[in-house]
Design a protein around this motif. Structure first.
Motif, PDB file in Angstrom:
ATOM      1  N   VAL A 115       0.848  -1.198   0.000  1.00 59.48           N
ATOM      2  CA  VAL A 115       0.000   0.000   0.000  1.00 59.48           C
ATOM      3  C   VAL A 115       0.882   1.247   0.000  1.00 59.48           C
ATOM      4  O   VAL A 115       0.682   2.180  -0.797  1.00 59.48           O
ATOM      5  CB  VAL A 115      -0.942   0.013   1.216  1.00 59.48           C
ATOM      6  N   VAL A 116       1.863   1.270   0.879  1.00 52.57           N
ATOM      7  CA  VAL A 116       2.763   2.424   0.994  1.00 52.57           C
ATOM      8  C   VAL A 116       3.563   2.625  -0.289  1.00 52.57           C
ATOM      9  O   VAL A 116       3.665   3.755  -0.811  1.00 52.57           O
ATOM     10  CB  VAL A 116       3.711   2.243   2.194  1.00 52.57           C
ATOM     11  N   ALA A 117       4.130   1.549  -0.811  1.00 49.00           N
ATOM     12  CA  ALA A 117       4.964   1.654  -2.007  1.00 49.00           C
ATOM     13  C   ALA A 117       4.158   2.168  -3.197  1.00 49.00           C
ATOM     14  O   ALA A 117       4.613   3.054  -3.942  1.00 49.00           O
ATOM     15  CB  ALA A 117       5.574   0.292  -2.336  1.00 49.00           C
ATOM     16  N   THR A 118       2.956   1.634  -3.389  1.00 46.32           N
ATOM     17  CA  THR A 118       2.141   2.032  -4.533  1.00 46.32           C
ATOM     18  C   THR A 118       1.625   3.453  -4.383  1.00 46.32           C
ATOM     19  O   THR A 118       1.639   4.244  -5.335  1.00 46.32           O
ATOM     20  CB  THR A 118       0.965   1.058  -4.716  1.00 46.32           C
ATOM     21  N   ALA A 119       1.168   3.801  -3.184  1.00 45.73           N
ATOM     22  CA  ALA A 119       0.661   5.157  -2.954  1.00 45.73           C
ATOM     23  C   ALA A 119       1.753   6.184  -3.201  1.00 45.73           C
ATOM     24  O   ALA A 119       1.515   7.230  -3.826  1.00 45.73           O
ATOM     25  CB  ALA A 119       0.123   5.281  -1.532  1.00 45.73           C
ATOM     26  N   GLY A 120       2.946   5.929  -2.737  1.00 44.22           N
ATOM     27  CA  GLY A 120       4.046   6.861  -2.942  1.00 44.22           C
ATOM     28  C   GLY A 120       4.388   7.038  -4.407  1.00 44.22           C
ATOM     29  O   GLY A 120       4.670   8.151  -4.873  1.00 44.22           O
ATOM     30  N   LEU A 121       4.354   5.942  -5.157  1.00 47.73           N
ATOM     31  CA  LEU A 121       4.660   6.019  -6.587  1.00 47.73           C
ATOM     32  C   LEU A 121       3.631   6.859  -7.329  1.00 47.73           C
ATOM     33  O   LEU A 121       3.991   7.747  -8.121  1.00 47.73           O
ATOM     34  CB  LEU A 121       4.713   4.603  -7.174  1.00 47.73           C
ATOM     35  N   ILE A 122       2.354   6.609  -7.089  1.00 53.02           N
ATOM     36  CA  ILE A 122       1.303   7.364  -7.778  1.00 53.02           C
ATOM     37  C   ILE A 122       1.363   8.842  -7.403  1.00 53.02           C
ATOM     38  O   ILE A 122       1.241   9.727  -8.260  1.00 53.02           O
ATOM     39  CB  ILE A 122      -0.083   6.788  -7.430  1.00 53.02           C
ATOM     40  N   LEU A 123       1.549   9.121  -6.132  1.00 51.75           N
ATOM     41  CA  LEU A 123       1.657  10.511  -5.691  1.00 51.75           C
ATOM     42  C   LEU A 123       2.827  11.202  -6.372  1.00 51.75           C
ATOM     43  O   LEU A 123       2.713  12.350  -6.826  1.00 51.75           O
ATOM     44  CB  LEU A 123       1.823  10.559  -4.171  1.00 51.75           C
ATOM     45  N   LEU A 124       3.950  10.512  -6.473  1.00 51.11           N
ATOM     46  CA  LEU A 124       5.142  11.092  -7.098  1.00 51.11           C
ATOM     47  C   LEU A 124       4.886  11.469  -8.549  1.00 51.11           C
ATOM     48  O   LEU A 124       5.159  12.595  -8.967  1.00 51.11           O
ATOM     49  CB  LEU A 124       6.304  10.099  -7.012  1.00 51.11           C
ATOM     50  N   GLY A 151      -3.485   1.097  -2.388  1.00 55.75           N
ATOM     51  CA  GLY A 151      -2.491   2.164  -2.509  1.00 55.75           C
ATOM     52  C   GLY A 151      -2.886   3.201  -3.531  1.00 55.75           C
ATOM     53  O   GLY A 151      -2.667   4.407  -3.336  1.00 55.75           O
ATOM     54  N   VAL A 152      -3.480   2.759  -4.654  1.00 58.29           N
ATOM     55  CA  VAL A 152      -3.977   3.708  -5.658  1.00 58.29           C
ATOM     56  C   VAL A 152      -5.037   4.619  -5.048  1.00 58.29           C
ATOM     57  O   VAL A 152      -5.017   5.840  -5.235  1.00 58.29           O
ATOM     58  CB  VAL A 152      -4.554   2.957  -6.879  1.00 58.29           C
ATOM     59  N   ALA A 153      -5.971   4.034  -4.307  1.00 57.50           N
ATOM     60  CA  ALA A 153      -7.040   4.825  -3.690  1.00 57.50           C
ATOM     61  C   ALA A 153      -6.473   5.845  -2.703  1.00 57.50           C
ATOM     62  O   ALA A 153      -6.898   7.012  -2.676  1.00 57.50           O
ATOM     63  CB  ALA A 153      -8.029   3.903  -2.988  1.00 57.50           C
ATOM     64  N   VAL A 154      -5.513   5.425  -1.892  1.00 53.07           N
ATOM     65  CA  VAL A 154      -4.877   6.339  -0.941  1.00 53.07           C
ATOM     66  C   VAL A 154      -4.185   7.481  -1.686  1.00 53.07           C
ATOM     67  O   VAL A 154      -4.309   8.660  -1.330  1.00 53.07           O
ATOM     68  CB  VAL A 154      -3.869   5.584  -0.055  1.00 53.07           C
ATOM     69  N   ALA A 155      -3.467   7.123  -2.743  1.00 48.07           N
ATOM     70  CA  ALA A 155      -2.739   8.131  -3.505  1.00 48.07           C
ATOM     71  C   ALA A 155      -3.679   9.131  -4.162  1.00 48.07           C
ATOM     72  O   ALA A 155      -3.406  10.340  -4.168  1.00 48.07           O
ATOM     73  CB  ALA A 155      -1.870   7.459  -4.572  1.00 48.07           C
ATOM     74  N   LEU A 156      -4.794   8.642  -4.706  1.00 48.85           N
ATOM     75  CA  LEU A 156      -5.737   9.554  -5.348  1.00 48.85           C
ATOM     76  C   LEU A 156      -6.271  10.580  -4.354  1.00 48.85           C
ATOM     77  O   LEU A 156      -6.421  11.763  -4.679  1.00 48.85           O
ATOM     78  CB  LEU A 156      -6.890   8.763  -5.961  1.00 48.85           C
ATOM     79  N   GLY A 157      -6.566  10.123  -3.145  1.00 47.86           N
ATOM     80  CA  GLY A 157      -7.017  11.053  -2.123  1.00 47.86           C
ATOM     81  C   GLY A 157      -5.974  12.103  -1.805  1.00 47.86           C
ATOM     82  O   GLY A 157      -6.283  13.298  -1.691  1.00 47.86           O
ATOM     83  N   LEU A 158      -4.731  11.675  -1.672  1.00 45.34           N
ATOM     84  CA  LEU A 158      -3.655  12.614  -1.371  1.00 45.34           C
ATOM     85  C   LEU A 158      -3.412  13.587  -2.523  1.00 45.34           C
ATOM     86  O   LEU A 158      -3.194  14.785  -2.307  1.00 45.34           O
ATOM     87  CB  LEU A 158      -2.367  11.844  -1.060  1.00 45.34           C
TER      88      LEU A 158
END
Length: 246
Positions: free
Chosen positions: A138-147, A213-220
């Motif tokens: 979750v962390v790895a994917t969220a960070g990548l999408i946010l980046l 992780g994608v969902a978390v990243a989209l929110g951020l």
């Protein structure tokens, strides 16, 4: 996707090649590391991570101008979800085409690595399960999408090659899962019973965590960069069609 982009078949070819070669780098360097340092998992991970960082950076530089260098269904899905409100980014059929190319390339890349190192092509027996590993994904994917969306929104997409390579390299060490962060790469690594492999039974959990992780990243992204969807055409890197190639 606007008409200024290369034709879909060309972008899908770039995604197939890029994802395939990325998995070849990951699996091939894992096999080499296992053979060179059979008794030291830390050294194996260092070899594997170093090759992945440089290999991913080069692939983004080479193929990014054609397809944007997603090489990852999670990135393609996020591109559609964020861009659809402004008419930018991939359409849903294009997400399907990109994802199919990425999955096919990933499987082929794993087989290619096995063949190069004369390793039998078989399903991996390496179980990767447990709450900690899934949180790592979750962390790895969220960070990548946010980046990638932060870079696109702030017109720094040309830095994506070194930035994404650096992030994945770091996440290989700071996440418990060693940062797969990619459903296609996860699928491809299932076909190699080596250091870099993942057992078929572990794949659904990893992919599910990546989607979280994608969902978390989209929110951020929406909180930090509300207009990020307008830059979806520039994910991961800008890829306008050249007049002579159209």
């Amino acid at each position: 996707m606007t008409s200024s982009q290369p034709p879909l078949w060309r972008r899908c070819l770039a995604e197939l090649l890029g994802t395939g070669l990325l998995v070849t780098v990951v699996v091939g360097s894992g096999i080499a590391a296992e053979q060179l340092s059979p008794a030291d998992a830390g050294v194996q991970l260092f070899h594997n991570t170093t090759a992945t960082v440089f290999g991913l950076t080069v692939l983004i530089l080479v193929l990014g101008p054609v397809s944007g260098a997603h090489f990852n269904p999670a990135v393609s899905l996020a591109d559609w979800l964020l861009g659809r409100g402004s008419g930018a980014g991939l359409t849903l059929p294009e997400v399907g085409a990109y994802s199919a190319a990425q999955l096919a390339g990933a499987a082929g890349g794993s087989v290619l690595a096995n063949v190069m190192f004369d390793v039998e092509v078989s399903f991996s027996a390496t179980e990767r399960a447990g709450g900690g590993l899934l949180v790592g994904e979750v962390v790895a994917t969220a960070g990548l999408i946010l980046l990638v969306f932060a870079l696109a929104r702030t017109s720094r997409g040309l830095l994506a090659a070194p930035a994404v390579g650096a992030y994945i390299g770091a996440a290989c060490w700071f996440t418990s899962s060693t940062s797969f962060a990619n459903p296609a790469v996860t699928f491809g690594r299932m076909f190699s019973d080596t250091f870099a492999g993942i057992a078929p039974g572990s794949v659904p959990g990893f992919v599910g965590a990546q989607l979280v992780g994608v969902a978390v990243a989209l929110g951020l992204v929406l909180l930090l960069f509300p207009a990020a969807g307008r830059a979806a055409d520039d994910v991961v890197v800008p890829h306008p069609a050249l007049a002579e190639d159209s």
